[in-house]
Design a protein around this motif. Structure first.
Motif, PDB file in Angstrom:
ATOM      1  N   MET A 123       0.843  -1.188   0.000  1.00  0.00           N
ATOM      2  CA  MET A 123       0.000   0.000   0.000  1.00  0.00           C
ATOM      3  C   MET A 123       0.881   1.242   0.000  1.00  0.00           C
ATOM      4  O   MET A 123       1.903   1.287   0.684  1.00  0.00           O
ATOM      5  N   GLY A 124       0.488   2.231  -0.777  1.00  0.00           N
ATOM      6  CA  GLY A 124       1.104   3.552  -0.715  1.00  0.00           C
ATOM      7  C   GLY A 124       0.157   4.488   0.009  1.00  0.00           C
ATOM      8  O   GLY A 124      -1.061   4.397  -0.149  1.00  0.00           O
ATOM      9  N   MET A 125       0.712   5.391   0.807  1.00  0.00           N
ATOM     10  CA  MET A 125      -0.114   6.338   1.562  1.00  0.00           C
ATOM     11  C   MET A 125       0.418   7.756   1.435  1.00  0.00           C
ATOM     12  O   MET A 125       1.629   7.972   1.350  1.00  0.00           O
ATOM     13  N   ILE A 126      -0.502   8.704   1.426  1.00  0.00           N
ATOM     14  CA  ILE A 126      -0.180  10.122   1.523  1.00  0.00           C
ATOM     15  C   ILE A 126      -0.767  10.624   2.834  1.00  0.00           C
ATOM     16  O   ILE A 126      -1.962  10.439   3.094  1.00  0.00           O
ATOM     17  N   VAL A 127       0.057  11.236   3.676  1.00  0.00           N
ATOM     18  CA  VAL A 127      -0.422  11.847   4.915  1.00  0.00           C
ATOM     19  C   VAL A 127      -0.077  13.322   4.832  1.00  0.00           C
ATOM     20  O   VAL A 127       1.075  13.719   4.986  1.00  0.00           O
ATOM     21  N   SER A 128      -1.082  14.127   4.558  1.00  0.00           N
ATOM     22  CA  SER A 128      -0.852  15.550   4.325  1.00  0.00           C
ATOM     23  C   SER A 128      -2.097  16.309   4.765  1.00  0.00           C
ATOM     24  O   SER A 128      -2.590  16.082   5.861  1.00  0.00           O
ATOM     25  N   THR A 129      -2.618  17.200   3.885  1.00  0.00           N
ATOM     26  CA  THR A 129      -3.882  17.875   4.182  1.00  0.00           C
ATOM     27  C   THR A 129      -4.980  16.847   4.391  1.00  0.00           C
ATOM     28  O   THR A 129      -5.865  17.016   5.226  1.00  0.00           O
ATOM     29  N   GLY A 130      -4.942  15.791   3.604  1.00  0.00           N
ATOM     30  CA  GLY A 130      -5.814  14.641   3.775  1.00  0.00           C
ATOM     31  C   GLY A 130      -4.957  13.389   3.844  1.00  0.00           C
ATOM     32  O   GLY A 130      -3.725  13.460   3.873  1.00  0.00           O
ATOM     33  N   ILE A 131      -5.612  12.241   3.857  1.00  0.00           N
ATOM     34  CA  ILE A 131      -4.900  10.964   3.823  1.00  0.00           C
ATOM     35  C   ILE A 131      -5.473  10.145   2.684  1.00  0.00           C
ATOM     36  O   ILE A 131      -6.685   9.877   2.640  1.00  0.00           O
TER      37      ILE A 131
END
Length: 317
Positions: A145-153
């Motif tokens: 899995m790739g994840m972005i944790v920023s303004t949203g997820i």
């Protein structure tokens, strides 16, 4: 007898577009997963922007990137990663963090601004996964899995070597998995992973506890200085991310997770905290074996992944 040297093939590039909660970006990406120098452009979006302002920001960066095409190069096509949910069939996007940009025909907008037919639209989380699998921390893994944790997820899934799109193109939207029971009727984003652990949400939580900063950057500085509320806030975010990964791991028996995005860099301790939470809370003994890795591509990942929608189309669902 004289011979003529074969003509060099033109440099084949993809236009990559990334649309998120705070900015729109575009760049040209080559077949080796590299951004072409001088072709990356950014414009702000943001929750306070109108529908027209967001559209103008996207059009602006697309036109700037295409105008920067090197002499002799050719554009193969355009790939778009957007915060979701998206409608991959209709080419529209409805980002949760951009209330004025609901059901917007983003694919048509990029086609018009770039002059390229049939851009490929996918969830931004799938793009970050594609980038990490293609050229980053997830090379060689088959279920990840790739994840972005920023303004949203956001997130994207690789299962047995194939990217997963899902019925509407929103598979992998890990930020919207629920970590708590609803206490009221209807939708309640406060019980989701994104509602708990995304950058602005965790800053708001720290403010409610008495911390006086206003941004993720200030929270990071307070954490480095040992502020107890900042440390509690980062631990809260890490705990929620760890529980989210454990939940996905129970379903997919993940080998690895790569995490990028601005808030993922709040402190190097974040990853150790996430791993510790998985170990402590995972409902199956097999889950803590998942590798939790920082993105190897930094903030270039979303654009590299959007370019990969063109260069690595064989991986797409």
């Amino acid at each position: 007898m004289t011979t003529t040297a074969p003509a060099e093939r033109p440099l084949a590039l993809a236009l990559a577009v990334d649309v998120g909660g705070t900015k729109a970006e575009a760049a040209l990406v080559d077949a080796d997963a590299r951004l072409v120098p001088g072709t990356r452009f950014r414009a702000p979006t943001g929750s306070g922007s109108s529908r027209e302002q967001i559209a103008d920001a996207v059009s602006q960066v697309v036109r700037q990137a295409t105008a920067a095409l090197p002499t002799g190069a050719q554009l193969l096509g355009a790939g778009i990663g957007s915060a979701g949910p998206i409608d991959a069939e209709r080419g529209t996007v409805s980002p949760l963090n951009l209330a004025t940009f609901q059901r917007y025909p983003l694919r048509d907008l990029v086609a018009e601004a770039s002059g390229l037919p049939d851009p490929v639209l996918r969830l931004d989380g799938l793009c970050i996964l594609l980038a990490e699998h293609w050229a980053g921390a997830l090379q060689g893994y088959r279920t990840a899995m790739g994840m972005i944790v920023s303004t949203g997820i956001g997130g994207g899934l690789l299962v047995e070597g194939r990217l997963v799109g899902g019925r509407t193109g929103n598979a992998g939207h890990v930020g919207q998995i629920q970590l708590h029971m609803h206490e009221s009727e209807g939708r309640d984003h406060s019980v989701t992973l994104e509602g708990i652990a995304a950058g602005p949400r965790i800053v708001a939580w720290a403010n409610a506890q008495g911390w006086e900063g206003s941004s993720g950057e200030e929270l990071a500085e307070s954490y480095r200085n040992g502020h107890p509320l900042a440390r509690a806030a980062v631990e809260r975010s890490a705990n929620a991310i760890g529980e989210g990964i454990a939940s996905v791991g129970a379903l997919l028996d993940l080998e690895a997770v790569a995490i990028g995005g601005g808030f993922s860099r709040v402190t190097p301790d974040l990853f150790d905290l996430i791993r510790a939470r998985i170990t402590a809370m995972a409902p199956l003994d097999t889950i803590p074996g998942v590798k939790v890795l920082p993105s190897a591509l930094s903030d270039e990942g979303p654009l590299i992944g959007a370019g990969g929608l063109v260069h690595r189309a064989e991986l797409l669902p």
